[in-house]
Scaffold this motif. Structure first.
Motif, PDB file in Angstrom:
ATOM      1  N   THR A   6      -3.935  -7.735  -1.686  1.00  0.00           N
ATOM      2  CA  THR A   6      -4.182  -8.250  -0.010  1.00  0.00           C
ATOM      3  C   THR A   6      -4.469  -9.708  -0.092  1.00  0.00           C
ATOM      4  O   THR A   6      -4.064 -10.310   1.052  1.00  0.00           O
ATOM      5  N   LEU A   7      -5.710 -10.061  -0.473  1.00  0.00           N
ATOM      6  CA  LEU A   7      -6.102 -11.293  -0.244  1.00  0.00           C
ATOM      7  C   LEU A   7      -5.401 -12.477  -0.580  1.00  0.00           C
ATOM      8  O   LEU A   7      -5.276 -13.528   0.236  1.00  0.00           O
ATOM      9  N   TYR A  36      -5.884  -4.148  -5.880  1.00  0.00           N
ATOM     10  CA  TYR A  36      -4.986  -3.940  -4.458  1.00  0.00           C
ATOM     11  C   TYR A  36      -5.649  -4.902  -3.593  1.00  0.00           C
ATOM     12  O   TYR A  36      -4.848  -5.460  -2.978  1.00  0.00           O
ATOM     13  N   LEU A  37      -6.978  -4.907  -3.688  1.00  0.00           N
ATOM     14  CA  LEU A  37      -7.644  -5.879  -2.562  1.00  0.00           C
ATOM     15  C   LEU A  37      -7.137  -7.370  -2.887  1.00  0.00           C
ATOM     16  O   LEU A  37      -7.038  -8.114  -1.804  1.00  0.00           O
ATOM     17  N   ALA A  92      -8.786  -0.102  -9.553  1.00  0.00           N
ATOM     18  CA  ALA A  92      -7.528  -0.333  -8.896  1.00  0.00           C
ATOM     19  C   ALA A  92      -7.645  -0.806  -7.385  1.00  0.00           C
ATOM     20  O   ALA A  92      -6.911  -1.613  -7.023  1.00  0.00           O
ATOM     21  N   GLY A  93      -8.800  -0.397  -6.756  1.00  0.00           N
ATOM     22  CA  GLY A  93      -9.040  -0.722  -5.360  1.00  0.00           C
ATOM     23  C   GLY A  93      -9.189  -2.308  -5.427  1.00  0.00           C
ATOM     24  O   GLY A  93      -8.649  -3.024  -4.699  1.00  0.00           O
ATOM     25  N   LYS A 102       0.948  -1.161   0.004  1.00  0.00           N
ATOM     26  CA  LYS A 102      -0.076   0.081   0.067  1.00  0.00           C
ATOM     27  C   LYS A 102       0.711   1.183   0.106  1.00  0.00           C
ATOM     28  O   LYS A 102       0.415   2.067  -0.699  1.00  0.00           O
TER      29      LYS A 102
END
Lengths: 241, 259
Positions: free
Chosen positions: A216-217, A212-213, A208-209, A174
């Protein structure tokens, strides 16, 4: 509406999907590099804080305190300008041309220094969690300190360090977004360019979110596997689930 | 006095002297003549940073309590959305969230005439409401997770005892559950408040003039690079120190062994 969105996100040039994926790749490479540098700094920093001399300990305390108290954005700017300046003065004094340091290298270096401060604390805590008898036994066998660290302390510390390190990796992915502000084309800046050019702000920022998610996952899942592997053979303590 | 004497070992005095020397060198050789000119602007920026921090932490915490409670003890149709919210907030960069709200909502709102004619429009045209909203939601997402753990960590016996005394559920929550959960979460909350402080300079990217933006303006106006950034770092360290001290004071006010 759906067709328009898909056309905007298409991988081929009229769509911006390819650019977003290239931005994501740049983000991941920077995050990986910064995380790696952070691990190296963190390992040496943790050993220095635990076993180092009084001066080394105090200097490391100053390093971790300052880095954790000043916003990453300010550190990035200071280190970016300072490192560029220092390298150029060195080059000029040796009679070479001035160079422009790429945002890529500077980004990895700066985020690595920031990660190093947090990693120092995580690894220090993990080393403290290693049963002292193990380290004493290694010393009693006459293992030199380097070998003790490599064969006993670090492997045993790994299992309790992994949750903290997983957190650091997520912070690293991030924090790459901060490089958008110094003008490096990673995912967030690419997204903003795409959104600005097409005026489809929600489409691109949400896409884009989602990327990123996804990172993360997937990393969360990977770190869970890693933790299970690092914990094999250990009695399952309260934290292991 | 023994604490001070234990602290002041010879090598520390040498390090202190070195640090003082570096500070003195900075004060003498670097340029500081721009400071008086930008002092009013810097004070304004500092004030903006501080109230953004205070308001976003307060509102964020108020949202985080129900988020944590829903995840710790709520039915699944409350727990699932709360967990999804926390995952999304924690899984995406704050900068992206700020830009999504500012550019996304900012480009959406003018399309509706009734929003433009409402009394809120003068506020919605400015940048700070979006900054405050993004910071608040971000804090709520991180703290929701912290409060979930804190609510879970309160010993069952405490709640059972309260129930056995015949306390109504609202009173149990207000007098037993929430205070003990906050007490457990206090050290983490202190750290998270520092992290929130470190997130505030991001609002400068959407034209909110906080203390970081003031340093940027000095750099643009005068081409002085290091001095404003160094001073900025010192300012942030001072605020961090104040937050850490405030939380330490707060922690000491709460008796460490409840009951």
């Amino acid at each position: 509406m759906v067709e328009q969105t898909l056309a905007l996100l298409a991988l081929e040039p009229p769509g911006w999907g390819g650019n977003l994926l290239r931005g994501l790749w740049a983000s991941l490479v920077i995050a990986g590099g910064a995380f790696g540098i952070g691990l190296v700094i963190g390992t040496f920093g943790a050993f220095g804080k635990l076993y180092g001399g009084p001066v080394a300990r105090d200097l490391l305390a100053v390093y971790t305190t300052v880095v954790r108290a000043v916003p990453e954005l300010v550190l990035i700017l200071i280190l970016y300008f300072a490192v560029t300046d220092a390298v150029n003065q060195l080059l000029v004094s040796f009679g070479y041309q001035r160079i422009q340091i790429s945002g890529f290298a500077a980004g990895i270096a700066v985020l690595g220094v920031v990660q190093g401060a947090y990693a120092t604390e995580v690894i220090r805590g993990a080393i403290l969690a290693v049963p002292p008898g193990q380290i004493e036994a290694a010393r009693a066998y006459g293992m030199p300190p380097g070998m003790t660290a490599r064969r006993v302390t670090l492997p045993l510390a790994l299992s309790s360090a992994i949750p903290g390190l997983a957190n650091l990796w997520l912070i690293a992915t991030k924090d790459t977004a901060l490089l958008a502000i110094v003008g490096f084309a990673e995912l967030t800046l690419t997204t903003r360019q795409a959104a600005g050019a097409t005026r489809a702000y929600f489409t691109f920022f949400l896409a884009a979110g989602a990327l990123y998610l996804l990172v993360t996952l997937v990393s969360g899942w990977g770190f869970r596997l890693l933790e299970r592997r690092a914990r094999r053979g250990l009695p399952s303590a309260g934290g292991a689930r | 006095m023994t604490g001070l004497r234990a602290w002041a070992q010879p090598h520390r005095l040498v390090l202190l002297a070195l640090a003082a020397g570096i500070v003195g060198l900075c004060a003498l050789t670097l340029r500081w003549d721009w400071v008086p000119r930008y002092l009013p602007l810097a004070a304004e920026g500092l004030w903006r940073t501080l109230w953004l921090l205070a308001l976003s932490c307060t509102f964020g915490f108020l949202i985080a309590v129900p988020l944590g409670l829903a995840q710790a003890a709520g039915p699944w149709w409350l727990a699932a959305p709360a967990r999804a919210f926390c995952t999304v907030i924690r899984g995406t960069p704050l900068l992206l969230q700020i830009w999504l709200l500012y550019y996304g909502l900012g480009s959406l709102f003018p399309q509706f005439p009734w929003i433009r004619e409402s009394d809120l429009w003068p506020y919605l045209r400015q940048a700070w409401p979006y900054a405050l909203l993004a910071l608040t939601l971000s804090f709520a997402g991180y703290e929701g997770e912290v409060m979930r753990g804190a609510f879970r960590g309160v010993p069952q016996g405490q709640l059972e005892a309260a129930r056995a005394m015949g306390m109504p559920r609202g009173t149990i929550f207000r007098r037993i559950w929430l205070p003990q959960a906050i007490h457990r979460a206090l050290p983490t909350l202190g750290g998270e408040t520092v992290l929130q402080l470190k997130a505030t300079p991001l609002v400068a990217t959407i034209t909110v003039i906080d203390i970081y933006a003031v340093a940027g303006r000095v750099r643009q106006d005068t081409f002085i690079v290091y001095e404003p950034l160094l001073l900025l770092a010192v300012v942030y360290m001072a605020i961090t120190g104040a937050i850490v001290l405030a939380f330490r004071w707060l922690e000491r006010r709460v008796p460490s062994r409840p009951g």
